[in-house]
Design a protein around this motif. Structure first.
Motif, PDB file in Angstrom:
ATOM      1  N   VAL A   1       0.747  -1.175   0.015  1.00  0.00           N
ATOM      2  CA  VAL A   1      -0.016   0.030  -0.032  1.00  0.00           C
ATOM      3  C   VAL A   1       0.886   1.398   0.017  1.00  0.00           C
ATOM      4  CG1 VAL A   1      -1.652   1.354   1.298  1.00  0.00           C
ATOM      5  CG2 VAL A   1      -1.863  -1.177   1.355  1.00  0.00           C
TER       6      VAL A   1
ATOM      7  N   ILE B   1       0.647   5.405  -0.180  1.00  0.00           N
ATOM      8  CA  ILE B   1       0.049   6.707  -0.151  1.00  0.00           C
ATOM      9  C   ILE B   1       0.879   7.763  -0.686  1.00  0.00           C
ATOM     10  CG2 ILE B   1      -1.902   8.212   0.630  1.00  0.00           C
ATOM     11  CD1 ILE B   1      -2.624   5.885   2.398  1.00  0.00           C
TER      12      ILE B   1
ATOM     13  N   SER C   1      -2.456  -1.590  -3.649  1.00  0.00           N
ATOM     14  CA  SER C   1      -3.172  -0.263  -3.430  1.00  0.00           C
ATOM     15  C   SER C   1      -2.480   0.942  -3.792  1.00  0.00           C
ATOM     16  CB  SER C   1      -4.098  -0.061  -2.222  1.00  0.00           C
ATOM     17  OG  SER C   1      -4.630   1.075  -1.855  1.00  0.00           O
TER      18      SER C   1
ATOM     19  N   SER D   1      -2.192   5.354  -4.049  1.00  0.00           N
ATOM     20  CA  SER D   1      -2.981   6.522  -4.142  1.00  0.00           C
ATOM     21  C   SER D   1      -1.815   7.481  -4.635  1.00  0.00           C
ATOM     22  CB  SER D   1      -3.873   6.846  -2.749  1.00  0.00           C
ATOM     23  OG  SER D   1      -4.287   8.077  -3.164  1.00  0.00           O
TER      24      SER D   1
ATOM     25  N   SER E   1      -8.642  -1.222 -11.578  1.00  0.00           N
ATOM     26  CA  SER E   1      -9.231   0.062 -11.147  1.00  0.00           C
ATOM     27  C   SER E   1      -9.414   0.030  -9.813  1.00  0.00           C
ATOM     28  CB  SER E   1     -10.411   0.592 -11.528  1.00  0.00           C
ATOM     29  OG  SER E   1     -11.403  -0.562 -11.395  1.00  0.00           O
ATOM     30  N   LYS E   2      -9.514  -0.908  -8.731  1.00  0.00           N
ATOM     31  CA  LYS E   2      -9.505  -0.958  -7.502  1.00  0.00           C
ATOM     32  C   LYS E   2      -8.389  -0.838  -7.096  1.00  0.00           C
ATOM     33  CE  LYS E   2      -9.212  -5.928  -7.189  1.00  0.00           C
ATOM     34  NZ  LYS E   2     -10.083  -7.205  -6.640  1.00  0.00           N
TER      35      LYS E   2
ATOM     36  N   GLU F   1      -6.240   4.269  -6.242  1.00  0.00           N
ATOM     37  CA  GLU F   1      -7.140   4.817  -5.561  1.00  0.00           C
ATOM     38  C   GLU F   1      -7.434   6.259  -6.105  1.00  0.00           C
ATOM     39  OE1 GLU F   1      -8.972   3.709  -3.015  1.00  0.00           O
ATOM     40  OE2 GLU F   1      -7.780   1.726  -2.833  1.00  0.00           O
ATOM     41  N   GLY F   2      -8.858   6.795  -6.138  1.00  0.00           N
ATOM     42  CA  GLY F   2      -9.002   7.986  -6.704  1.00  0.00           C
ATOM     43  C   GLY F   2      -9.122   8.111  -8.255  1.00  0.00           C
ATOM     44  N   TRP F   3      -8.725   6.963  -8.848  1.00  0.00           N
ATOM     45  CA  TRP F   3      -8.736   7.043 -10.232  1.00  0.00           C
ATOM     46  C   TRP F   3     -10.021   7.072 -10.896  1.00  0.00           C
ATOM     47  CZ3 TRP F   3      -5.190   7.719 -14.037  1.00  0.00           C
ATOM     48  CH2 TRP F   3      -5.441   7.151 -15.300  1.00  0.00           C
TER      49      TRP F   3
END
Length: 790
Positions: free
Chosen positions: A498, A500, A522, A524, A548-549, A552-554
């Motif tokens: 993950v 971010i 994931s 972002s 797409s999952k 994030e935010g796409w």
């Protein structure tokens, strides 16, 4: 310490109620009509028949009528709080059979008329002007009732009988300002609820004998408790709390909006300590005076968690070490002290059972728990929003916490200087939150070696240094809201799943990150200043290939920031030609195009004999240039011959035996190359001169003619002279038939001339020769300038 606002509690209740409403409004099928704060005096008449949720709170509505909501047959939720309604006839809802949520709190209701009504799940009549509890016998039919809000100034045991058979999840009871004049201590004993929240009169000393130990309650919340030093409030409240022992089911106690002394506060803790309460929470506390130095009895407790929030004191020079000692030696697992302006916390005097400590929103400094060796069982520690400054000191603090797994030191003023010493974290630390500090790139040289979750968002990090210790166990990394220009290297975080990294300074991210980080599930990376150029093309393509999952935010958070013509464009809509981005491909394409063009031009030149024509044009241009330099009088005397004859050497016998004799006997002057070409000049120049000095040009056509290159020259210049002079000076004599296939491709002018012009065909029969010569002589019969002089 500071004062607290006594009305904070009221806002807390309102917030909780609104939150519960919002949760119930989340269904997608609902049709919401929000007319709150609209200055309404009546329910609007223009409401849609599809309305399922109607919010008309915070208006000036004084009554509800059946006609107001008769047509709203699908209405499920009605919020009429904060209005001016004084009387309610519940029969107004008899046609709203789907109504299950009714909020009439914060009105001026003094009485209600009951009627067999719908089976509500949520009914809130709290914060109104009722004297007696507004409970009708019809309420007993609400088998689905989960929340009931009531208000009254006096309580009677009989008032609860209609709902005694109901099992209500939560009851909110608000007692009016005049409550206590006539009190029935047993009035709540028939109540059947899991959670009971009682709001006592605000700004009134606690002098109540109400028995709150409802036998079915698991959770109890009491608000507005005032025990002044010179009053009897503490004895009354102590009596109320002592009765809680009768309810063995009660496990959670919450006290809100308390005003008392330090001694009563310590006594309160001690009293609850020896009950069956497991979870004790105190919030919005105003304390007076100074505590007495008494020993605290930690024995025989069921308490598992104690939370103390928002404590203020009007005492100066408070002996805080005594209070810290009481707190630090508590033999419980979970302890929270937040919003109290606490400046320090001492180390427990012995091995502590603390598993979770939350000291957020205080004034703790770097010396907290320094060299403390008695927190070896501690698993979670939160020091968020304090006065921490040196990261190395905090790391050293954890070194003795052998079981610590989660640490939150966010929203401080932490920094790290490599010159101030090495970081020595406990090896058990798995989750570290250092967000909202002033940390820079150097922080990556001061990290726990086994950390799995790392939060560094909102700092001053510009880059992640590559020569750093490998965090092989790191799975989640949050570096949002920094100044990073590039993605981190997965070689350093090979288990990262993950990431971010949104709101940084990334303009040209590399696609290599997604290709090299195989464990990413994931990411972002939105709200970065993406520069939509060729360099971004591969990154956009790699994002498109990821599920797409995972991103994030796409696509909404991924937009172009530059150049100006692409600003605001979503990355998914940014397209650029592969040719314009690949220099090698562009050069190869240009090279292939040039090669194809060259080959095509070469083939056409060969097919149409372009070099030959170029030479002819050059010679013709040279001749015309010389002609322009010749005086006009000389040009008028240029015509010297009646005709110039062009023929193949293989046809010279016919020319000399037939053509010349028949023309010259008529005194026609004929130009032949073998007798009229001027020695010293080039053949081409002689050909051009002869054509220009001749009135006509006769071409003897035969298969031999088309095989002669010089004949082709003569034909080309004669044809060019035809267009230049604008005269009809060509005569074609077909001596022998010429098949079309035998004419070379370069002789396309000859083909055109034979197709467009009339030619004289040499007849094989002698009887036709006379006519042939007559036509030929007629076409070239002209008096030359010299003949005219004679």
């Amino acid at each position: 310490m500071m004062k607290t606002n006594p009305s904070i509690f009221q806002f807390a209740i309102i917030f909780i109620l609104i939150l519960e409403i919002r949760i119930q409004l989340s269904e997608e099928s609902d049709f919401l009509v929000n007319r709150s704060k609209a200055g309404l005096f009546h329910i609007p008449k223009d409401l849609s028949l599809k309305t399922t949720i109607l919010d008309i709170s915070q208006n000036y509505i004084s009554e509800l009528q059946t006609s107001d909501i008769l047509s709203l047959s699908k209405l499920r939720i009605l919020i009429v709080s904060y209005n001016r309604i004084q009387y309610l006839d519940i029969s107004v809802f008899k046609f709203n059979q789907e109504l299950e949520y009714l909020d009439l709190s914060h009105n001026e209701l003094g009485r209600i008329s009951c009627h067999p009504t719908v089976n509500l799940k949520h009914l809130d009549l709290s914060f109104n002007a009722f004297d007696d509890l507004p409970i009708c016998k019809e309420f007993g039919n609400m088998s689905q009732l989960e929340f009931l809000g009531l208000s009254a100034t006096q309580l009677q045991k009989s008032s609860m009988l209609p709902i005694a058979s109901l099992h209500i999840r939560k009851v909110l009871l608000v007692l009016g300002d005049t409550y206590g004049k006539k009190e029935d201590p047993e009035s709540l004993q028939k109540l059947n609820t899991e959670s009971l929240h009682i709001v006592f009169p605000i700004r009134k000393e606690f002098s109540f004998t109400l028995d709150v130990s409802v036998s079915t309650a698991v959770s109890l919340e009491l608000s507005n408790i005032k025990c002044v030093p010179d009053g009897h409030g503490w004895s009354y409240f102590q009596n109320v709390l002592s009765k809680l022992q009768k309810n063995s089911r009660l496990s959670s106690l919450t006290l809100n909006n308390i005003e008392t002394t330090w001694n009563f506060f310590i006594m309160l803790l001690q009293l609850v300590w020896h009950t069956s309460i497991e979870y004790f929470s105190i919030s919005n506390v105003k304390l007076q005076g100074y505590p007495d130095f008494r020993d605290f009895d930690y024995s025989d407790t069921s308490l598992k968690a104690l939370s103390i929030h928002q404590v203020v004191s009007n005492a100066f020079n408070l002996p805080q070490s005594y209070i810290y000692k009481i707190f630090s030696n508590m033999n419980i697992q979970n302890f929270t002290v937040s919003g109290t302006h606490m400046v320090h916390m001492v180390c427990p005097s012995q091995i502590s059972p603390f598993l979770h400590l939350d000291f957020s929103n205080n004034l703790l400094t770097d010396i907290v728990f320094k060299n403390c060796r008695n927190l070896i069982k501690l698993e979670t520690l939160s020091l968020q929003m304090n006065q921490l400054k040196e990261l190395a000191s905090i790391a050293q603090m954890t070194n003795e916490m052998k079981s610590l797994q989660q640490l939150d030191i966010s929203q401080n003023s932490l920094r790290y200087d490599e010159n101030e010493g090495n970081c020595s974290w406990t090896r058990s630390l798995l989750s570290l939150n250092m967000s909202s500090n002033i940390l820079t790139d150097s922080v990556f040289r001061c990290l726990p070696p086994k950390v799995k979750v790392l939060d560094l968002h909102d700092n001053r990090i510009r880059s992640i240094p590559k020569p750093i210790m490998k965090l092989e166990d790191l799975q989640e990394l949050n570096v949002a809201s920094n100044s990073l220009a590039h993605f981190p290297d997965c070689g350093t975080f090979n288990r990262l799943s993950v990431l971010i990294i949104d709101s940084n300074s990334i303009s040209n991210p590399s696609a290599d990150f997604l290709q090299s980080c195989h464990n990413i599930r994931s990411i972002s990376a939105g709200n970065n200043p993406f520069q939509c150029t060729c360099e971004l093309r591969e990154f956009v393509q790699s994002l498109g290939q990821v599920a797409s999952k995972v991103v994030e935010g796409w696509p909404d958070s991924y937009k172009c920031d530059s150049p100006e013509n692409y600003k605001g464009t979503l990355l998914k809509d940014f397209h650029v030609s592969p040719l314009s981005c690949n220099t090698t491909l562009l050069l190869v394409t240009i090279g292939v195009a040039v090669l194809v063009f060259t080959v095509t031009v070469t083939a056409l030149c060969i097919y149409f004999d372009l070099p030959w024509y170029l030479r002819m044009v050059f010679q013709w241009t040279q001749t015309r240039r010389r002609a322009r330099n010749t005086p006009l009088e000389n040009l008028q005397r240029t015509i010297q011959f009646h005709a110039f004859i062009s023929y193949s050497g293989h046809d010279s016998a016919w020319v000399k035996s037939e053509l010349l004799p028949n023309l010259e006997k008529e005194e026609l002057r004929i130009c032949l190359h073998e007798r009229n070409f001027i020695p010293g000049k080039s053949i081409v120049e002689n050909i051009i001169n002869c054509i220009e000095k001749s009135y006509k040009s006769i071409f003897v056509l035969s298969p031999n003619f088309v095989q002669s290159e010089w004949c082709h020259y003569e034909l080309y210049f004669a044809h060019h002279n035809l267009f230049h002079e604008g005269s009809n000076n060509l005569i074609l004599i077909l001596l022998e038939p010429i098949p079309q296939y035998s004419i070379p491709s370069s002789y396309h002018k000859l083909k055109n001339l034979m197709a467009q012009r009339t030619y004289l065909e040499w007849p094989k029969e002698k009887s036709k020769h006379g006519l042939f010569w007559a036509n030929l002589r007629a076409s070239i019969n002209i008096k030359l300038r010299e003949q005219a002089k004679k």
